[in-house]
Design an enzyme around this catalytic site. Structure first.
Site, PDB file in Angstrom:
ATOM      1  N   SER A 126     -19.993 -31.632  28.307  1.00  9.69           N
ATOM      2  CA  SER A 126     -18.881 -31.901  27.402  1.00  9.69           C
ATOM      3  C   SER A 126     -17.818 -30.825  27.538  1.00  9.69           C
ATOM      4  O   SER A 126     -18.127 -29.656  27.816  1.00  9.69           O
ATOM      5  CB  SER A 126     -19.432 -31.895  25.969  1.00  9.69           C
ATOM      6  OG  SER A 126     -18.388 -31.873  25.025  1.00  9.69           O
ATOM      7  N   TYR A 150     -24.355 -27.440  18.812  1.00  8.45           N
ATOM      8  CA  TYR A 150     -24.256 -28.542  19.794  1.00  8.45           C
ATOM      9  C   TYR A 150     -23.684 -28.020  21.121  1.00  8.45           C
ATOM     10  O   TYR A 150     -24.237 -28.264  22.200  1.00  8.45           O
ATOM     11  CB  TYR A 150     -23.389 -29.673  19.237  1.00  8.45           C
ATOM     12  CG  TYR A 150     -23.020 -30.703  20.288  1.00  8.45           C
ATOM     13  CD1 TYR A 150     -23.967 -31.599  20.771  1.00  8.45           C
ATOM     14  CD2 TYR A 150     -21.727 -30.749  20.832  1.00  8.45           C
ATOM     15  CE1 TYR A 150     -23.644 -32.526  21.764  1.00  8.45           C
ATOM     16  CE2 TYR A 150     -21.391 -31.669  21.816  1.00  8.45           C
ATOM     17  CZ  TYR A 150     -22.355 -32.551  22.279  1.00  8.45           C
ATOM     18  OH  TYR A 150     -22.029 -33.457  23.262  1.00  8.45           O
ATOM     19  N   LYS A 154     -25.299 -27.697  25.174  1.00 15.95           N
ATOM     20  CA  LYS A 154     -24.714 -28.187  26.438  1.00 15.95           C
ATOM     21  C   LYS A 154     -24.589 -27.027  27.434  1.00 15.95           C
ATOM     22  O   LYS A 154     -24.827 -27.208  28.633  1.00 15.95           O
ATOM     23  CB  LYS A 154     -23.361 -28.858  26.186  1.00 15.95           C
ATOM     24  CG  LYS A 154     -23.486 -30.174  25.436  1.00 15.95           C
ATOM     25  CD  LYS A 154     -24.227 -31.248  26.244  1.00 15.95           C
ATOM     26  CE  LYS A 154     -24.577 -32.471  25.448  1.00 15.95           C
ATOM     27  NZ  LYS A 154     -25.414 -33.444  26.156  1.00 15.95           N
TER      28      LYS A 154
HETATM   29  P1  NAD Z   1     -25.004 -41.828  21.494  1.00 14.85           P
HETATM   30  O1  NAD Z   1     -25.641 -41.182  20.327  1.00 14.85           O
HETATM   31  O2  NAD Z   1     -24.250 -43.103  21.279  1.00 14.85           O
HETATM   32  O3  NAD Z   1     -26.092 -42.101  22.636  1.00 14.85           O
HETATM   33  C1  NAD Z   1     -27.206 -41.255  22.827  1.00 14.85           C
HETATM   34  C2  NAD Z   1     -28.418 -42.141  22.967  1.00 14.85           C
HETATM   35  O4  NAD Z   1     -29.561 -41.299  23.169  1.00 14.85           O
HETATM   36  C3  NAD Z   1     -28.696 -42.977  21.713  1.00 14.85           C
HETATM   37  O5  NAD Z   1     -28.906 -44.325  22.078  1.00 14.85           O
HETATM   38  C4  NAD Z   1     -29.968 -42.342  21.128  1.00 14.85           C
HETATM   39  O6  NAD Z   1     -30.759 -43.299  20.455  1.00 14.85           O
HETATM   40  C5  NAD Z   1     -30.628 -41.774  22.363  1.00 14.85           C
HETATM   41  N1  NAD Z   1     -31.514 -40.634  22.081  1.00 14.85           N
HETATM   42  C6  NAD Z   1     -31.245 -39.538  21.322  1.00 14.85           C
HETATM   43  N2  NAD Z   1     -32.308 -38.727  21.275  1.00 14.85           N
HETATM   44  C7  NAD Z   1     -33.266 -39.294  22.051  1.00 14.85           C
HETATM   45  C8  NAD Z   1     -34.595 -38.923  22.392  1.00 14.85           C
HETATM   46  N3  NAD Z   1     -35.154 -37.815  21.900  1.00 14.85           N
HETATM   47  N4  NAD Z   1     -35.293 -39.728  23.225  1.00 14.85           N
HETATM   48  C9  NAD Z   1     -34.737 -40.878  23.694  1.00 14.85           C
HETATM   49  N5  NAD Z   1     -33.500 -41.294  23.388  1.00 14.85           N
HETATM   50  C10 NAD Z   1     -32.762 -40.512  22.565  1.00 14.85           C
HETATM   51  O7  NAD Z   1     -24.055 -40.726  22.195  1.00 14.85           O
HETATM   52  P2  NAD Z   1     -22.955 -40.903  23.316  1.00 14.85           P
HETATM   53  O8  NAD Z   1     -21.624 -40.712  22.700  1.00 14.85           O
HETATM   54  O9  NAD Z   1     -23.222 -42.104  24.116  1.00 14.85           O
HETATM   55  O10 NAD Z   1     -23.255 -39.582  24.172  1.00 14.85           O
HETATM   56  C11 NAD Z   1     -24.077 -39.625  25.320  1.00 14.85           C
HETATM   57  C12 NAD Z   1     -24.135 -38.246  25.937  1.00 14.85           C
HETATM   58  O11 NAD Z   1     -22.818 -37.791  26.236  1.00 14.85           O
HETATM   59  C13 NAD Z   1     -24.760 -37.177  25.026  1.00 14.85           C
HETATM   60  O12 NAD Z   1     -25.510 -36.298  25.842  1.00 14.85           O
HETATM   61  C14 NAD Z   1     -23.547 -36.461  24.465  1.00 14.85           C
HETATM   62  O13 NAD Z   1     -23.861 -35.146  24.106  1.00 14.85           O
HETATM   63  C15 NAD Z   1     -22.589 -36.521  25.638  1.00 14.85           C
HETATM   64  N6  NAD Z   1     -21.179 -36.435  25.261  1.00 14.85           N
HETATM   65  C16 NAD Z   1     -20.671 -37.294  24.331  1.00 14.85           C
HETATM   66  C17 NAD Z   1     -19.327 -37.198  23.969  1.00 14.85           C
HETATM   67  C18 NAD Z   1     -18.741 -38.103  22.922  1.00 14.85           C
HETATM   68  O14 NAD Z   1     -17.713 -37.755  22.343  1.00 14.85           O
HETATM   69  N7  NAD Z   1     -19.319 -39.258  22.633  1.00 14.85           N
HETATM   70  C19 NAD Z   1     -18.500 -36.245  24.595  1.00 14.85           C
HETATM   71  C20 NAD Z   1     -19.064 -35.396  25.549  1.00 14.85           C
HETATM   72  C21 NAD Z   1     -20.405 -35.502  25.871  1.00 14.85           C
HETATM   73  C1  WQD Z   2      -9.882 -35.424  17.848  1.00 14.15           C
HETATM   74  C2  WQD Z   2      -8.640 -34.940  17.124  1.00 14.15           C
HETATM   75  C3  WQD Z   2      -9.120 -33.689  15.121  1.00 14.15           C
HETATM   76  C4  WQD Z   2     -10.883 -37.045  12.901  1.00 14.15           C
HETATM   77  C5  WQD Z   2     -15.573 -33.896  19.310  1.00 14.15           C
HETATM   78  C6  WQD Z   2     -16.660 -32.889  19.599  1.00 14.15           C
HETATM   79  C7  WQD Z   2     -16.798 -32.662  21.072  1.00 14.15           C
HETATM   80  C8  WQD Z   2     -16.971 -33.981  21.836  1.00 14.15           C
HETATM   81  C9  WQD Z   2     -15.964 -35.008  21.426  1.00 14.15           C
HETATM   82  C10 WQD Z   2     -19.282 -34.381  22.326  1.00 14.15           C
HETATM   83  C11 WQD Z   2      -8.762 -33.508  16.601  1.00 14.15           C
HETATM   84  C12 WQD Z   2      -8.408 -34.966  14.793  1.00 14.15           C
HETATM   85  C13 WQD Z   2     -10.295 -36.255  13.868  1.00 14.15           C
HETATM   86  C14 WQD Z   2     -10.142 -37.357  11.730  1.00 14.15           C
HETATM   87  C15 WQD Z   2      -8.292 -36.071  12.583  1.00 14.15           C
HETATM   88  N1  WQD Z   2     -18.240 -34.576  21.615  1.00 14.15           N
HETATM   89  N2  WQD Z   2      -9.020 -35.777  13.711  1.00 14.15           N
HETATM   90  N3  WQD Z   2      -8.876 -36.844  11.623  1.00 14.15           N
HETATM   91  O1  WQD Z   2     -13.018 -32.662  17.859  1.00 14.15           O
HETATM   92  O2  WQD Z   2     -11.974 -33.197  20.096  1.00 14.15           O
HETATM   93  O3  WQD Z   2     -14.363 -33.410  19.823  1.00 14.15           O
HETATM   94  O4  WQD Z   2     -15.903 -35.115  19.995  1.00 14.15           O
HETATM   95  O5  WQD Z   2     -19.438 -33.620  23.235  1.00 14.15           O
HETATM   96  O6  WQD Z   2     -17.873 -31.844  21.258  1.00 14.15           O
HETATM   97  O7  WQD Z   2     -16.301 -31.680  18.965  1.00 14.15           O
HETATM   98  O8  WQD Z   2     -12.875 -35.052  18.699  1.00 14.15           O
HETATM   99  O9  WQD Z   2     -12.364 -37.222  17.692  1.00 14.15           O
HETATM  100  O10 WQD Z   2     -13.380 -35.405  16.245  1.00 14.15           O
HETATM  101  O11 WQD Z   2     -11.025 -35.173  17.019  1.00 14.15           O
HETATM  102  O12 WQD Z   2      -7.139 -35.644  12.438  1.00 14.15           O
HETATM  103  O13 WQD Z   2     -10.633 -38.054  10.824  1.00 14.15           O
HETATM  104  O14 WQD Z   2      -8.457 -35.759  15.965  1.00 14.15           O
HETATM  105  O15 WQD Z   2      -8.673 -32.641  14.305  1.00 14.15           O
HETATM  106  O16 WQD Z   2      -7.493 -32.918  16.717  1.00 14.15           O
HETATM  107  P1  WQD Z   2     -12.996 -33.472  19.053  1.00 14.15           P
HETATM  108  P2  WQD Z   2     -12.484 -35.777  17.362  1.00 14.15           P
END
Ligand code: NAD
Ligand code: WQD
Length: 338
Positions: A126, A150, A154
């Site tokens: 991330s 979190y 990562k």
């Molecule tokens: P999500 O929660 O929708 O998907 C994660 C999936 O993993 C879920 O279906 C959950 O049930 C499963 N899971 C969690 N713990 C588990 C376990 N112990 N065993 C088996 N399955 C398990 O999340 P997402 O948004 O799809 O994110 C996927 C990956 O991408 C994660 O590693 C997250 O950290 C990373 N990521 C997400 C974002 C984002 O903003 N969504 C941004 C950057 C990185």
């Molecule tokens: C985006 C922008 C907020 C909600 C998070 C995690 C990051 C990654 C992605 C997993 C920011 C603003 C938000 C609201 C707002 N996840 N905002 N009102 O913070 O960039 O990242 O998700 O890896 O680790 O921290 O994403 O969508 O929460 O925010 O004004 O109700 O929207 O301040 O500027 P963020 P976000």
């Protein structure tokens, strides 16, 4: 022969979209998920989209015995590892759960893979590993800094994978740092499906647009950005899926690991996202400026040249595509009770 890919977290938001991209690219994919943050009916929905049965298995990445049986029963060529907990706020309250799943689960999975001789992984990292970056667009060489548990998980995952590859060059890992995933599949059958109050901007806006919440709270308008609100590099979840196909192909072809940002290189402010969503939904979106959210970063934006040069990756979808597909998903999931 087609490679078989184990897709952990494949029922989740990004994993379900990556499933479709991997199947489309010709891989045989086995989904492994414990459904702690997703609905089992995602599996049926994926089957409806592809028109084919979806191989899946319910279980936990922390369960070494279970994982060993999965690897004994299937000849798995590579793992695309999405399964993790992902809420920044929750990680501050329950850090041990995050260390257990995101770090402990990864160690367990790697141990079983190693024993089975499966040494190819694409790992979900991330942009959060950059903390508050010194420069934007941010290159992969920027320092890693944890701002919360979190983010620490990562960084731990990335470092463990780097040490593992250094100790045994027959391992090859693609570390992908996603910026802000948004949007949904064009079918309207899968999309982001948060439990309770959404933490992230796009799903929160969607709930305001559909009338479930009265207004969007905009967290701060005093940042040094185009309009004072936070700027992020939103990337369509289908583009992310495609990025995983490219990363996996590179690993399987070269046997070499890589590290790449997945973003568009273009940032949008909160107000710009609200305006784009209002266009997509064809309605006004009430919003109010409130205080900054603690821990927020003013700007996140990816340098994209490594992903382009190394993987041939280029995001194809625009912010309007993300808003339109999110809106389509929001409407259809409400009408069929998802
Ligand atoms: P999500 O929660 O929708 O998907 C994660 C999936 O993993 C879920 O279906 C959950 O049930 C499963 N899971 C969690 N713990 C588990 C376990 N112990 N065993 C088996 N399955 C398990 O999340 P997402 O948004 O799809 O994110 C996927 C990956 O991408 C994660 O590693 C997250 O950290 C990373 N990521 C997400 C974002 C984002 O903003 N969504 C941004 C950057 C990185
Ligand atoms: C985006 C922008 C907020 C909600 C998070 C995690 C990051 C990654 C992605 C997993 C920011 C603003 C938000 C609201 C707002 N996840 N905002 N009102 O913070 O960039 O990242 O998700 O890896 O680790 O921290 O994403 O969508 O929460 O925010 O004004 O109700 O929207 O301040 O500027 P963020 P976000």
């Amino acid at each position: 022969m087609k490679s078989t890919i184990l897709l952990t977290g494949g029922a989740g938001y990004i994993g379900s979209h990556a499933y479709l991209a991997l199947v489309d690219a010709g891989y045989h994919v086995l989904i492994l998920d414990n459904f702690c943050n997703s609905r089992p009916d995602v599996i049926d929905r994926l089957g409806r989209i592809t028109g084919k049965p979806v191989d899946h298995i319910e279980g936990d990445i922390r369960d070494a015995g279970f994982l060993s049986r999965v690897f004994a029963d299937h000849r798995i060529d590579a793992v695309v590892h999405f399964a993790a907990l992902k809420s920044v706020g929750e990680s501050v309250v329950k850090p041990l759960e995050y260390f257990d799943v995101n770090v402990g689960g990864l160690v367990t999975l790697l141990g079983v893979m190693n024993a089975a001789g499966c040494k190819r992984m694409v790992f979900s990292s991330s942009a959060t590993v950059y903390g508050i970056p010194d420069k934007t667009p941010t290159p992969e060489t920027a320092e890693r800094r944890a701002m919360n548990p979190y983010g620490q998980t990562k960084i731990d995952g990335e470092e463990m994978l780097e040490w593992l590859q250094a100790s045994d060059p027959s391992w090859a890992v693609g570390i992908l740092r996603y910026f802000n995933p948004a949007g949904a599949h064009a079918s309207g059958l899968i999309g982001e499906d948060p439990r309770g109050t959404p933490n992230n901007l796009m799903p929160y806006i969607a709930e305001v647009a559909i009338g479930q919440r009265p207004e969007i709270a905009v967290f701060g308008q005093d940042y040094g950005t185009v309009d004072g609100t936070g700027v992020r590099d939103y990337i369509h979840v289908d583009d992310l899926g495609h990025g995983h196909v490219l990363s996996l192909a590179k690993l399987l072809e070269t046997g070499q690991g890589h590290l790449a940002n997945l973003g568009t290189g273009r940032g949008y402010s909160v107000l710009e996202v609200i305006a784009a969503y209002a266009r997509a939904a064809g309605c006004e979106l009430p919003h109010r400026i409130v205080d900054r959210r603690p821990g927020d970063v003013p700007v996140y934006c990816a340098r994209t040249d490594v992903a382009a040069d190394l993987l041939g990756f280029k995001a194809r979808h625009t912010l309007d595509d993300m808003c339109e597909s999110s809106w389509h998903w929001t409407q259809s999931s409400l009408s069929d009770g998802a």
